[in-house]
Design a protein around this motif. Structure first.
Motif, PDB file in Angstrom:
ATOM      1  N   ILE A  66       0.834  -1.201   0.000  1.00 39.57           N
ATOM      2  CA  ILE A  66       0.000   0.000   0.000  1.00 39.57           C
ATOM      3  C   ILE A  66       0.868   1.250   0.000  1.00 39.57           C
ATOM      4  N   THR A  67       1.942   1.221   0.777  1.00 39.59           N
ATOM      5  CA  THR A  67       2.858   2.371   0.820  1.00 39.59           C
ATOM      6  C   THR A  67       3.481   2.611  -0.551  1.00 39.59           C
ATOM      7  N   LEU A  68       3.917   1.536  -1.207  1.00 39.11           N
ATOM      8  CA  LEU A  68       4.529   1.659  -2.534  1.00 39.11           C
ATOM      9  C   LEU A  68       3.520   2.147  -3.570  1.00 39.11           C
ATOM     10  N   SER A  69       2.331   1.549  -3.578  1.00 41.78           N
ATOM     11  CA  SER A  69       1.331   1.918  -4.582  1.00 41.78           C
ATOM     12  C   SER A  69       0.789   3.322  -4.348  1.00 41.78           C
ATOM     13  N   THR A  70       0.715   3.739  -3.099  1.00 41.73           N
ATOM     14  CA  THR A  70       0.268   5.105  -2.807  1.00 41.73           C
ATOM     15  C   THR A  70       1.250   6.116  -3.385  1.00 41.73           C
ATOM     16  N   GLY A  71       2.538   5.882  -3.151  1.00 39.84           N
ATOM     17  CA  GLY A  71       3.548   6.799  -3.678  1.00 39.84           C
ATOM     18  C   GLY A  71       3.520   6.878  -5.192  1.00 39.84           C
ATOM     19  N   SER A  72       3.396   5.716  -5.853  1.00 41.77           N
ATOM     20  CA  SER A  72       3.387   5.683  -7.317  1.00 41.77           C
ATOM     21  C   SER A  72       2.165   6.395  -7.886  1.00 41.77           C
ATOM     22  N   ASN A  73       0.995   6.109  -7.312  1.00 42.64           N
ATOM     23  CA  ASN A  73      -0.224   6.728  -7.825  1.00 42.64           C
ATOM     24  C   ASN A  73      -0.264   8.225  -7.546  1.00 42.64           C
ATOM     25  N   GLN A  74       0.264   8.641  -6.399  1.00 39.85           N
ATOM     26  CA  GLN A  74       0.311  10.067  -6.097  1.00 39.85           C
ATOM     27  C   GLN A  74       1.236  10.803  -7.063  1.00 39.85           C
ATOM     28  N   GLN A  75       2.375  10.195  -7.378  1.00 45.07           N
ATOM     29  CA  GLN A  75       3.310  10.827  -8.316  1.00 45.07           C
ATOM     30  C   GLN A  75       2.693  10.924  -9.706  1.00 45.07           C
ATOM     31  N   THR A  76       2.002   9.865 -10.124  1.00 45.80           N
ATOM     32  CA  THR A  76       1.368   9.880 -11.443  1.00 45.80           C
ATOM     33  C   THR A  76       0.231  10.888 -11.482  1.00 45.80           C
ATOM     34  N   GLU A  77      -0.553  10.945 -10.412  1.00 42.61           N
ATOM     35  CA  GLU A  77      -1.652  11.910 -10.344  1.00 42.61           C
ATOM     36  C   GLU A  77      -1.111  13.336 -10.416  1.00 42.61           C
ATOM     37  N   THR A  78      -0.011  13.591  -9.723  1.00 42.80           N
ATOM     38  CA  THR A  78       0.604  14.930  -9.757  1.00 42.80           C
ATOM     39  C   THR A  78       1.086  15.265 -11.159  1.00 42.80           C
ATOM     40  N   ALA A  79       1.653  14.273 -11.850  1.00 38.08           N
ATOM     41  CA  ALA A  79       2.125  14.491 -13.230  1.00 38.08           C
ATOM     42  C   ALA A  79       0.965  14.906 -14.127  1.00 38.08           C
ATOM     43  N   PHE A  80      -0.179  14.250 -13.978  1.00 36.33           N
ATOM     44  CA  PHE A  80      -1.342  14.614 -14.783  1.00 36.33           C
ATOM     45  C   PHE A  80      -1.883  15.992 -14.394  1.00 36.33           C
ATOM     46  N   GLU A  81      -1.821  16.301 -13.102  1.00 31.44           N
ATOM     47  CA  GLU A  81      -2.295  17.609 -12.641  1.00 31.44           C
ATOM     48  C   GLU A  81      -1.456  18.738 -13.252  1.00 31.44           C
TER      49      GLU A  81
END
Length: 406
Positions: A66-81
């Motif tokens: 969960i810690t790993l997937s949270t970091g990855s998804n947050q980084q990807t979401e920020t990239a799209f933002e």
């Protein structure tokens, strides 16, 4: 009954050893803080304890995921933002450019800004995670996903792979979004084809061109792209559309052509707004997706075409197509950002469930394994007293003989 000296010593030694073992055993419980250490302590409880611990360890692994997937998804979401912010600037500057009062120098200045926006999006698309892997290259995390070419086109070098992690027994979550899905496979605002205006004296616009009937779309007999020639063969003042395929084979003739009214051929439906002139010729190239980089490249080229454009009406038609595609790109990126948001919501929900489950498992484990220190200390003191009594009894009795009673 006769008691030999050797038997007395043996029984005394066994008794003191047993009492000594009790003391050490109780001391071990206190040192570890646990009531059950081995199956010998309590076979039934030890078996239940193993089940609790297995569940706790499994949740611990899921928590790491969960810690790993949270970091990855947050980084990807920020990239799209950030990409969305860049596209808002692109749209604003492009609308600003469609102003007849601007000079050619003004448009060139806007073109320079547009090039910077292209570079920004390219940098975002080539982002890396904390391990140095590219987040938009699919499974090929060591390979830069996007490469800028000399003509300002951008090619994708990654694959369509999606990395996943299990965050529960039955739930997996995506760790990334492939670069082609994120930045390349953006729906064509016109449909499944991109128009090319070979001749457009009437200033008409292709507003829609889609494969409406897949069952009738025969690309073997009539390969795309298609050419639409506007004629008036009957000399009756009504336009016809003669459609040929990429091999110059006749596909269909639309007679009469009615502006704004959809017409079909080979399973393809086309809508053209405005009134073409006899001799106008449009091309339809199969182009279901238009990458964000193609759109930015087209915007730059449009801005670099100064006020001396050969066909100012066509220049405006191209402007409309590009602006529509910018809007399509913005909608696509927003949808991708939404997917990351859904992933993060799923992760948060699963994390909450794990916290509740882990609390329940820890309570069960604690009820079996954790030591009652007060009771353990009391038992330890009792064991010590028993050991001391055994030692004292032995020391007194071993010094006695029959002469003590004569």
């Amino acid at each position: 009954m006769r008691v030999s000296t050797s038997q007395f010593y043996l029984q005394s030694a066994q008794n003191m050893a047993a009492r000594n073992t009790d003391v050490h055993k109780q001391a071990t419980y206190i040192d570890s803080g646990k009531r059950v250490l081995t199956a010998k302590d309590d076979a039934v409880s030890y078996s239940s304890l193993a089940g609790y611990k297995e569940g706790i360890n499994q949740i611990s692994q899921y928590t790491r995921n969960i810690t790993l997937s949270t970091g990855s998804n947050q980084q990807t979401e920020t990239a799209f933002e950030v990409t969305q912010d860049v596209l808002l600037n692109v749209k604003s500057r492009f609308i600003q450019a469609n102003n007849g009062s601007l000079s050619d120098d003004d448009r060139q200045s806007l073109a320079t800004q547009m090039k910077q926006y292209l570079e920004q999006v390219l940098d975002i698309a080539n982002s890396k995670d904390e391990t140095g892997g590219f987040i938009f290259s699919g499974h090929q995390i060591d390979k830069q996903p996007f490469a800028l070419q000399a003509d300002r086109s951008v090619i994708y070098q990654g694959d369509s792979g999606i990395n996943q992690l299990a965050i529960s027994n039955s739930v997996v979550v995506n760790m990334n979004q492939s670069g082609d899905e994120a930045f390349v496979k953006i729906a064509n605002a016109v449909g499944d084809f991109s128009p090319e205006y070979n001749t457009n004296n009437g200033s008409a616009t292709v507003t829609r061109a889609v494969v409406a009937d897949r069952g009738s779309y025969d690309v073997a007999t009539f390969p795309p792209g298609y050419t639409l020639d506007f004629t008036d063969a009957d000399n009756n003042g009504q336009l016809e559309v003669v459609v040929t395929d990429s091999a110059a084979n006749p596909v269909s003739t639309i007679d009469p052509f009615v502006p704004g009214q959809p017409f079909t051929f080979n399973g393809v439906e086309v809508t053209i707004e405005g009134t073409p002139e006899v001799g106008d010729q449009f091309g339809l190239g199969e182009d279901e997706d238009v990458s964000i980089f193609e759109t930015l490249k087209a915007a730059i080229e449009w801005l670099e075409t100064d006020s001396t454009a050969a066909n100012t009406s066509q220049h405006q038609i191209d402007y409309g197509h590009i602006l529509s595609q910018i809007n399509s790109a913005a909608s696509h990126i927003s949808a991708q950002q939404g997917i990351m948001g859904v992933n993060l919501q799923l992760i948060v929900s699963q994390e909450s469930q794990h916290l509740d489950t882990n609390l329940s498992l820890e309570k069960g484990r604690s009820s079996i394994e954790d030591l009652d220190f007060y009771q353990a200390a009391t038992t330890l003191e009792q064991s010590k007293v028993a050991l001391e009594a055994a030692q004292l009894t032995f020391s007194k009795i071993q010094g006695l003989s029959l002469l003590n009673y004569i």
